[in-house]
Design a protein around this motif. Structure first.
Motif, mmCIF file in Angstrom:
data_model
loop_
_atom_site.group_PDB
_atom_site.id
_atom_site.type_symbol
_atom_site.label_atom_id
_atom_site.label_comp_id
_atom_site.label_asym_id
_atom_site.label_seq_id
_atom_site.Cartn_x
_atom_site.Cartn_y
_atom_site.Cartn_z
ATOM 1 N N THR A 27 -1.066 2.452 -9.562
ATOM 2 C CA THR A 27 -0.045 1.632 -9.094
ATOM 3 C C THR A 27 -0.258 0.576 -8.193
ATOM 4 O O THR A 27 -1.249 0.774 -7.234
ATOM 5 N N ILE A 28 -0.518 -0.606 -8.443
ATOM 6 C CA ILE A 28 -0.921 -1.875 -7.797
ATOM 7 C C ILE A 28 0.025 -2.902 -7.438
ATOM 8 O O ILE A 28 1.180 -2.912 -7.887
ATOM 9 N N GLU A 29 -0.163 -3.511 -6.333
ATOM 10 C CA GLU A 29 0.565 -4.657 -6.055
ATOM 11 C C GLU A 29 -0.158 -5.957 -6.216
ATOM 12 O O GLU A 29 -1.246 -6.008 -5.604
ATOM 13 N N ALA A 30 0.244 -6.688 -6.997
ATOM 14 C CA ALA A 30 -0.585 -7.967 -7.401
ATOM 15 C C ALA A 30 0.256 -9.220 -7.549
ATOM 16 O O ALA A 30 1.141 -9.225 -8.006
ATOM 17 N N THR A 31 -0.343 -10.345 -7.385
ATOM 18 C CA THR A 31 0.308 -11.496 -7.758
ATOM 19 C C THR A 31 -0.006 -12.283 -9.130
ATOM 20 O O THR A 31 -0.729 -11.234 -9.857
ATOM 21 N N ASP A 32 0.455 -13.134 -9.801
ATOM 22 C CA ASP A 32 0.366 -13.441 -11.225
ATOM 23 C C ASP A 32 -1.111 -13.807 -11.418
ATOM 24 O O ASP A 32 -1.452 -13.284 -12.320
ATOM 25 N N GLU A 33 -1.722 -14.327 -10.532
ATOM 26 C CA GLU A 33 -3.199 -14.776 -10.585
ATOM 27 C C GLU A 33 -4.025 -13.481 -10.760
ATOM 28 O O GLU A 33 -4.964 -13.391 -11.503
ATOM 29 N N GLU A 34 -3.868 -12.620 -9.972
ATOM 30 C CA GLU A 34 -4.425 -11.472 -9.736
ATOM 31 C C GLU A 34 -4.351 -10.669 -10.909
ATOM 32 O O GLU A 34 -5.476 -10.258 -11.584
ATOM 33 N N ILE A 35 -3.200 -10.763 -11.612
ATOM 34 C CA ILE A 35 -2.904 -9.955 -12.838
ATOM 35 C C ILE A 35 -3.713 -10.500 -14.106
ATOM 36 O O ILE A 35 -4.128 -9.911 -14.896
ATOM 37 N N THR A 36 -3.838 -11.956 -13.891
ATOM 38 C CA THR A 36 -4.475 -12.785 -15.006
ATOM 39 C C THR A 36 -5.872 -12.395 -15.065
ATOM 40 O O THR A 36 -6.768 -12.338 -15.845
ATOM 41 N N GLN A 85 -8.743 -2.401 -4.768
ATOM 42 C CA GLN A 85 -8.346 -3.445 -3.887
ATOM 43 C C GLN A 85 -6.953 -3.782 -3.779
ATOM 44 O O GLN A 85 -6.372 -4.031 -2.875
ATOM 45 N N LEU A 86 -6.186 -3.788 -5.181
ATOM 46 C CA LEU A 86 -4.670 -4.113 -5.275
ATOM 47 C C LEU A 86 -4.185 -2.848 -5.090
ATOM 48 O O LEU A 86 -2.844 -2.923 -5.182
ATOM 49 N N ALA A 87 -4.500 -1.677 -5.064
ATOM 50 C CA ALA A 87 -3.890 -0.355 -5.110
ATOM 51 C C ALA A 87 -2.639 -0.332 -4.083
ATOM 52 O O ALA A 87 -3.020 -0.890 -3.055
ATOM 53 N N THR A 88 -1.691 0.495 -4.260
ATOM 54 C CA THR A 88 -0.755 0.974 -3.455
ATOM 55 C C THR A 88 -1.440 1.807 -2.368
ATOM 56 O O THR A 88 -2.511 2.490 -2.891
ATOM 57 N N PRO A 89 -1.192 2.326 -1.096
ATOM 58 C CA PRO A 89 -1.662 3.314 -0.308
ATOM 59 C C PRO A 89 -1.940 4.788 -1.067
ATOM 60 O O PRO A 89 -2.532 5.229 -0.765
ATOM 61 N N GLU A 90 -0.853 4.902 -1.731
ATOM 62 C CA GLU A 90 -0.567 6.200 -2.415
ATOM 63 C C GLU A 90 -1.790 6.014 -3.641
ATOM 64 O O GLU A 90 -2.610 7.114 -3.543
ATOM 65 N N MET A 95 -7.327 7.675 -5.466
ATOM 66 C CA MET A 95 -8.687 7.181 -5.880
ATOM 67 C C MET A 95 -9.606 7.789 -4.940
ATOM 68 O O MET A 95 -10.910 8.168 -5.431
ATOM 69 N N ASP A 96 -9.469 7.624 -3.478
ATOM 70 C CA ASP A 96 -10.319 8.027 -2.665
ATOM 71 C C ASP A 96 -10.571 9.685 -2.982
ATOM 72 O O ASP A 96 -11.862 10.058 -2.774
ATOM 73 N N GLU A 97 -9.838 10.506 -3.222
ATOM 74 C CA GLU A 97 -9.915 11.836 -3.509
ATOM 75 C C GLU A 97 -10.414 12.289 -4.822
ATOM 76 O O GLU A 97 -10.898 13.277 -5.037
ATOM 77 N N SER A 98 -10.517 11.434 -5.748
ATOM 78 C CA SER A 98 -11.010 11.719 -7.107
ATOM 79 C C SER A 98 -12.530 11.292 -7.200
ATOM 80 O O SER A 98 -13.048 11.116 -6.071
ATOM 81 N N ASP A 99 -13.152 11.536 -8.327
ATOM 82 C CA ASP A 99 -14.586 11.388 -8.307
ATOM 83 C C ASP A 99 -14.954 9.956 -8.771
ATOM 84 O O ASP A 99 -16.123 9.787 -8.953
ATOM 85 N N LEU A 100 -14.017 9.044 -8.763
ATOM 86 C CA LEU A 100 -14.704 7.732 -9.013
ATOM 87 C C LEU A 100 -15.535 7.344 -8.144
ATOM 88 O O LEU A 100 -15.298 7.304 -7.000
ATOM 89 N N ASP A 101 -16.546 6.453 -8.611
ATOM 90 C CA ASP A 101 -17.531 5.971 -7.798
ATOM 91 C C ASP A 101 -17.057 4.315 -7.595
ATOM 92 O O ASP A 101 -17.300 3.562 -8.277
#
Length: 102
Positions: A27-36, A85-90, A95-101
């Motif tokens: 879940t992210i919060e983004a402007t139209d430009e960021e989504i583009t 960068q665009l993610a909601t705090p949750e 993502m921090d708790e996952s194994d994503l690099d």
């Protein structure tokens, strides 16, 4: 610009303002430009994926010498970084708790 809530699924490269099915992984919060920009990056990943498909049919090219796979990996990492960068705090916490690099 006003930020809106979007739901993203990396596997299907889906970006939606409507949560349904399995599109709520990010879940992210983004402007139209960021989504583009995110859509453009997903398009690059899609093109890279096709390149890796073609390369897979050339048996004498090894993975570690394969620029198509390197491009795919780099672009996918950029998608994940952009999502972070665009993610909601949750979502950031998950993502921090996952194994994503990130």
């Amino acid at each position: 610009m006003e930020k809106k809530t979007y739901y993203v699924n990396i596997a299907s490269q889906e970006i939606s303002q409507i949560p349904y099915g399995n599109n709520t992984a990010y879940t992210i919060e983004a402007t139209d430009e960021e989504i583009t920009q995110l859509r453009a990056k997903f398009n690059e990943v899609h093109e890279d994926d096709f390149g890796t498909f073609i390369r897979a049919h050339i048996p004498y090219v090894q993975y570690h010498q394969d620029t198509e796979n390197d491009e795919y990996d780099t672009d996918l990492q950029q998608v994940i970084q952009m999502l972070y960068q665009l993610a909601t705090p949750e979502t950031k916490k998950a993502m921090d708790e996952s194994d994503l690099d990130i």
